[in-house]
Design a protein around this motif. Structure first.
Motif, mmCIF file in Angstrom:
data_model
loop_
_atom_site.group_PDB
_atom_site.id
_atom_site.type_symbol
_atom_site.label_atom_id
_atom_site.label_comp_id
_atom_site.label_asym_id
_atom_site.label_seq_id
_atom_site.Cartn_x
_atom_site.Cartn_y
_atom_site.Cartn_z
ATOM 1 N N TYR A 201 0.983 -1.010 -0.088
ATOM 2 C CA TYR A 201 -0.190 0.070 -0.180
ATOM 3 C C TYR A 201 0.812 1.134 0.017
ATOM 4 O O TYR A 201 0.630 2.332 -0.795
ATOM 5 C CB TYR A 201 -0.834 -0.021 1.274
ATOM 6 C CG TYR A 201 -1.945 1.039 1.336
ATOM 7 C CD1 TYR A 201 -3.114 0.835 0.773
ATOM 8 C CD2 TYR A 201 -1.624 2.186 1.915
ATOM 9 C CE1 TYR A 201 -4.170 1.772 0.561
ATOM 10 C CE2 TYR A 201 -2.787 3.071 1.904
ATOM 11 C CZ TYR A 201 -3.933 3.009 1.331
ATOM 12 O OH TYR A 201 -4.943 4.122 1.464
ATOM 13 N N SER A 232 -12.103 -9.300 3.824
ATOM 14 C CA SER A 232 -11.467 -7.891 2.630
ATOM 15 C C SER A 232 -11.795 -6.707 3.092
ATOM 16 O O SER A 232 -10.856 -6.025 3.102
ATOM 17 C CB SER A 232 -12.108 -8.409 1.424
ATOM 18 O OG SER A 232 -11.789 -7.534 0.317
ATOM 19 N N ALA A 236 -9.100 -3.817 4.011
ATOM 20 C CA ALA A 236 -9.058 -2.646 3.242
ATOM 21 C C ALA A 236 -9.505 -1.423 4.437
ATOM 22 O O ALA A 236 -8.749 -0.166 4.106
ATOM 23 C CB ALA A 236 -10.508 -2.577 2.310
ATOM 24 N N ALA A 243 -7.750 1.516 -0.661
ATOM 25 C CA ALA A 243 -7.710 0.233 -0.499
ATOM 26 C C ALA A 243 -9.451 -0.119 -0.545
ATOM 27 O O ALA A 243 -10.133 0.409 0.122
ATOM 28 C CB ALA A 243 -7.335 -0.526 0.741
ATOM 29 N N PHE A 244 -9.783 -1.334 -1.469
ATOM 30 C CA PHE A 244 -10.888 -1.440 -1.717
ATOM 31 C C PHE A 244 -11.075 -2.955 -1.852
ATOM 32 O O PHE A 244 -10.361 -3.947 -1.991
ATOM 33 C CB PHE A 244 -11.700 -0.932 -3.013
ATOM 34 C CG PHE A 244 -11.575 0.620 -2.984
ATOM 35 C CD1 PHE A 244 -12.663 1.377 -2.497
ATOM 36 C CD2 PHE A 244 -10.167 1.393 -3.117
ATOM 37 C CE1 PHE A 244 -12.728 2.783 -2.700
ATOM 38 C CE2 PHE A 244 -10.362 2.964 -3.355
ATOM 39 C CZ PHE A 244 -11.453 3.487 -2.810
ATOM 40 N N THR A 245 -12.415 -3.597 -1.576
ATOM 41 C CA THR A 245 -12.694 -4.834 -1.779
ATOM 42 C C THR A 245 -13.239 -5.191 -3.135
ATOM 43 O O THR A 245 -13.888 -4.323 -3.881
ATOM 44 C CB THR A 245 -13.938 -5.160 -1.000
ATOM 45 O OG1 THR A 245 -13.552 -4.998 0.471
ATOM 46 C CG2 THR A 245 -14.485 -6.642 -1.102
ATOM 47 N N LYS A 270 -16.529 0.809 0.126
ATOM 48 C CA LYS A 270 -15.095 0.416 -0.073
ATOM 49 C C LYS A 270 -15.389 -0.840 -0.948
ATOM 50 O O LYS A 270 -14.700 -1.704 -1.181
ATOM 51 C CB LYS A 270 -14.948 -0.656 1.446
ATOM 52 C CG LYS A 270 -14.455 0.260 2.278
ATOM 53 C CD LYS A 270 -12.950 0.763 1.771
ATOM 54 C CE LYS A 270 -12.032 1.382 2.811
ATOM 55 N NZ LYS A 270 -10.833 1.856 2.234
#
Lengths: 424, 424, 424, 424
Positions: A201, A232, A236, A243-245, A270
């Motif tokens: 990240y 997830s 996230a 950050a995403f699912t 998200k």
């Protein structure tokens, strides 16, 4: 292989009068056909580079011939798809399978085909030749820090390649998990994975996103370290705003209500993107909409409602991709069928009478709620999807034109019968 | 590699005193320990030739090294297993992977290891080099009679090879089915398959059996042409008295009651044999008893009850085989664990107080029924299983001895690190 | 309550012009609209008497009011449905809930509503007041012969009542099974059940059928004694030519391929009838087509193909019934939605281009096979279904007319708010 | 009914010598028997007041007789269980079924039986007589604020009653959800529910916890508004430090890895408690450990590891409760079986060689990891569980003593044959 503009034109001409008649009817049946046509024109679905060749199972693989052997040929195939349906303008690459040494050339080629680069995919579920550490027991979760480091480095390298190509996102699908009770400590596996993801990240450019894909099982058969949307989302949230699912339709336990997951992820801000496919038993990776088209519609129903409610842009704010395995069909035909099914479901979802639906929900008029959704689903919106293609200069009937043009024959002539698409 | 007799002896000597103490206790806890010991000594489980190397999934395979590269080495490995546990006296071969040109040598080799040849397995789920027709769209079910003929001929050839080796049975597992609705006509697929099976059946020697294995899904993801026990039984009944159903524990839909299926197939006189393994999600092919040991016990409970009721011989009247895929464990250790779990379940089933159970069932005393089964399952019968090994000259603790003897190291030294077992 | 003819007429008049426009279009889209219209007109779906009141779960029940309290009122409700859709001419009664003392009056009443009596349903899953033996541990499977005898006698009594009413079939759904491992002996339970069924079979009139319904689980949670189609077929085959399997869509394990089961049962000449509903998790008993409409279509696709191949009469040779539980909808509206969904799926299946499909299957052209089925499913055939109703004097839009006429309000006025339909 | 101390003493005396022999052996087989005995003595499992009567399904209920008709009789029954096994010192009440008008008397009664009050349970899944608004379409999720308010008020009233009784926690199980696609807006349902929970949370005393229970399906058959652990965790995190997730073993989709969920919830500090039971298909509510005892052990394995790692107190820091439905067994015997199975799984988990396991995990020695867990599971720890009872003055064999004492007969004599336990 590329179609000549007049091939498309003459194909369309033959079908035009019948099409227009259907379009007229469909436009009467749907209250917002202009809006739908506009949205359909904008909507683009990413094609995964690994889905252009024949897929297989652990039991074997039955090749078709004419499969693309390098990234140039893969772009060629996707370019052709995009010519046919004007809805496949994005490419999702997989590293190291698609690593290129000549980035400018690849970028130029993509531009010529009207394509851009969607999310990049890393691979830490296989051992590559000359790789120091094995991923047999996981990658980002591994008990050995050296192995994790190697996997982190690989992901950062994928970002680097993506930056050069103009991609804006990294999809991380981890096979990490375990096959037997006791094999790993779930908590430590989670913590190791989180720590590894945090390092990746940190390497993300400011305008990039990272998608954390989850999967219930396979290739590990006891636990998966990013096993469901809840896990997830935990990752996230701990990682941060980039950050995403990512939801793959085939990555759930039996009977899961995927549309509810989609709605809640959107609520949480998200949801990052989608891998479309269909399945009956597990991660079967079949053509989108071939098995449960109503579920696909219900998912789009949540997407449209949830994105609109958040003021999101349908086209750009989520990553739309196919992830499928073409074991018994011509991969290009299969992808055309998937895109068609996705566009139909999207159009149907756009046609839902939302004002009436909200009112019926408010009154707990369950019968009416169902009638409203079924009205949208039972209406034949294919003429709208075809019209969107027509307006974009693509084919009224992509598969028909693909077959008339004898594309596969030509690809086999050019590439041979024994070629194997790089990858799985 | 072969263990020296004194290796086993000195291993056992070290463990003997503790073992005898446990055996004494276990013999008191179980009402029929002598009978159980006798039955355990007789019981032999077939080892599949394809399970001696590292398995994999469609996503990859992580080799271990020292894997057997030919049938001679496979027999060597199974011979070693049988030395260790005295319960693996049978080999299940797979054609063409294990085709041999020197049958007498192979038979001699097997005899030296104390092994005999269990059911032969044909392969019409993969295309072999130089094969005229492809099985991409099925084999015995195929719409094209020529393809069916090729698959029939292959099965008859497998019988021929089996006859030479002294096998007495053919196992037919068909991947035949479809991936998409509409792809095939279920009825015609059934009829074609039946017709093909009838031709194979005709070629069976008088003292042979044919096992029709069923599987719910994979590698086909919409339908399988021998998809469940009901279909397999239909085939077996239409074929005749030499045809039987084979149950693989991983080949069912979620939550299936396999023990009931076993009981009913025994009732119908049509249970032919078993493929043992364990699973959580699908055909995970994990170590027997690693996930649902109580289910394994319940299955053996039905087997013992049903076979005894029909006066069947536990040892010979059904084909007992393992079918597993060893993706993250040393295959030989995995097989030792599987055999141990099977023997434990069998011993527990033998220890059930059947008279009390029948009476409790007759009184609908459900609490008591459960107590009786749980009493058998919760009792630690491992000392009985170990004693059966001891009496047969095998190891008290097979895995411990395997590790002490550094077998894998030796196999890698002899065979190399990059060998791949033939097969999948 | 009964609608006045002019209510229907004026309702239709308002919708007519729009309808005709749609009908014209639909007739062009489908190659055999006349044939479909004819078939739709003939097709009748049995309404179960127990589905006219609000259903519930073990957690509770939320009544709606105006529910029918006796068989006369049930006939009245079904008569109304039939007025509305002209597709619900059959009633499926449940004994003892619907036992009547005045058979001639009931027959007259049914005739007035244009209804006839479909399969009779027995009940040995509940204890009735004054019943000598309890069915807590099963009925036809019971270890105690006296209990079995009582259950047999009940079934024969149901036949007797059915004969008087003019029914021609008995549906036996058994809750028999077990909740815990060990509770019963599967084989003996099967044998007892078979013996009991044989006694009932003996009492069947020459022109009657008996349907043996299967169910995977619930209310027993370990085993069910008629648990899947394989078991049901075993019973049916052992019973004789008047015994058939009945398929309820909600009675399967997760992911079961029901359409394949349908095809094979037709092949064996042993499919007897259907209980339509839909579900996501178990025997959810939801409105037909509300969850997986494509599956419903695929099932009808097999029905049409298989019946035609055997020269069966669509209307009469199978028993078509709904079995559903209406927990949150007005039962009558729910039933109208179910019938509509069934008629749509039937019409779509009738519209499949069978010649093209057979050819595509023969060529393993999987893409084309899918296109053919999806073409049928994606086409909007609702105008054909509406036209069939129109021609039979029923409503173009049954639910709309039901609501306009304020039927529920009227029923509550007549019957009260607290009535509970007899049954569950 | 209450046992005389000498009844227990004489029962134990008869079994003592055999018990001591077994205990001696078991203590040798397990490396930490003293620690296990101590932990077992402390461990107490809450008995739900609603599980003391015969349960049922939507298809019916078969009463047993002698069931408790009020809270006093329920306490009497649990007191008896606690006399028998010394492991059932907690009662979990359900309001309004167990509302009492004389709190001091009830508290005194409980104290006399050695019982305390575990988590209180509210009920907004049924309509009570005289209730203003119906929960047919949900409670805390309801579109109508008035309905939500009513449900909030009820929960606050349950807290109030709990405070009086000395309980410290509220368990909220919501049936809220939907039966049909479109029926509700998932996001709004979530938001309404969250808002409602926040109001309840505000009313929690400082030393109270609230448990948000999740469930995949039933009684709603399309969506549940607290449908899985991910959703429950979202609520718990948004609510605050006094909110936790409650895991009921039967509330998952098929094949879910519950032990991983347990581990991750512990990691997040958000696991609040457990509802033990077992199941094969859905929320079958069977006796704990009757179907998948190895899973129960694996769950306890995570509990012990995770609690120890966080320095949590096994006895008090989580709420341990049974939630089961006794349809075919005497409820009291069923509860004794459940407690026994739970204590066995707990003892096995305590006996796991954690140092060896951590090392094997660190070395990816999967075979050894499995051996370590199987060693713990296959060892017969029942003598330790019995010894813990013996030391606490309870019975060596609770079910045997229950039967010898003819408890049920006595209860029927006292309470009659037709009593129905309040509740479902």
């Amino acid at each position: 292989m590329k179609l000549e503009p007049n091939q498309i034109a003459s194909h369309n001409e033959r079908l035009l009068s019948k099409h227009q008649q259907r379009l007229t009817f469909a436009s009467q049946e749907v209250h917002n056909s202009d809006h739908i046509l506009q949205q359909l024109s904008d909507f683009q679905i990413g094609i995964p580079s690994w889905a252009l060749g024949t897929g297989g199972t652990r039991f074997g693989r039955f090749s078709l011939g004419g499969e693309p052997g390098n990234i140039e040929e893969k772009l060629e195939d996707i370019g052709l798809l995009h010519q046919l349906n004007a809805s496949s303008a994005a490419v999702s690459l997989h590293i190291p399978w698609d690593t290129t040494t000549d980035v400018p050339a690849i970028k130029t080629l993509a531009t010529q085909y009207g394509l851009h680069f969607d999310a990049m995919n890393s691979n830490t579920f296989q051992d590559q030749r000359d790789q120091q550490h094995s991923y047999k027991f996981g990658s980002l979760q591994h008990v050995n820090k050296e192995v994790r480091k190697q996997a982190i480095t690989h992901n950062i390298e994928v970002i680097r390649q993506g930056v050069e190509l103009g991609s804006k996102a990294l999809t991380i699908w981890l096979a990490d998990g375990s096959c037997f009770p006791g094999q790993l400590n779930f908590r430590k596996a989670f913590e190791n994975t989180l720590e590894s993801l945090q390092e990746i990240y940190t390497a993300l450019p400011a305008d990039w996103k990272v998608f954390v894909e989850y999967k219930a099982f396979e290739p590990n058969f006891y636990s998966t370290t990013v096993g469901d949307w809840g896990q997830s989302l935990l990752y996230a949230n701990k990682l941060g705003p980039k950050a995403f699912t990512l939801v793959d339709l085939g990555h759930h336990l039996p009977n899961a209500n995927i549309e509810q997951i989609v709605s809640l992820l959107l609520m949480e801000g998200k949801l990052g993107g989608f891998h479309f496919n269909d399945s009956k038993y597990g991660d079967d990776d079949l053509t989108a909409g071939c098995m449960k088209p109503y579920q696909l519609f219900l998912i789009f129903n949540e997407l449209v409602e949830g994105m609109d409610q958040r003021g999101m842009n349908h086209k750009d704010d989520l990553a739309w991709m196919i992830d499928a395995s073409h074991n018994v069909k011509d991969p290009l035909e299969d992808l055309l069928q998937s895109v068609e099914a996705i566009m139909i479901a999207y159009a149907q979802a756009l046609s839902v009478d939302r004002i009436a639906l909200v009112q019926a929900q408010q009154e707990n008029d369950v019968v009416r709620c169902q009638e409203i959704l079924q009205q949208a689903f039972r209406t034949d919106v294919r003429p709208l999807v075809a019209e969107a293609r027509l307006r974009a200069g693509a084919a009224l009937s992509p598969i028909a034109l693909y077959r008339e043009s004898e594309v596969r024959k030509e690809l086999i002539r050019n590439r041979g019968n024994q070629t194997i698409a790089t990858g799985l």
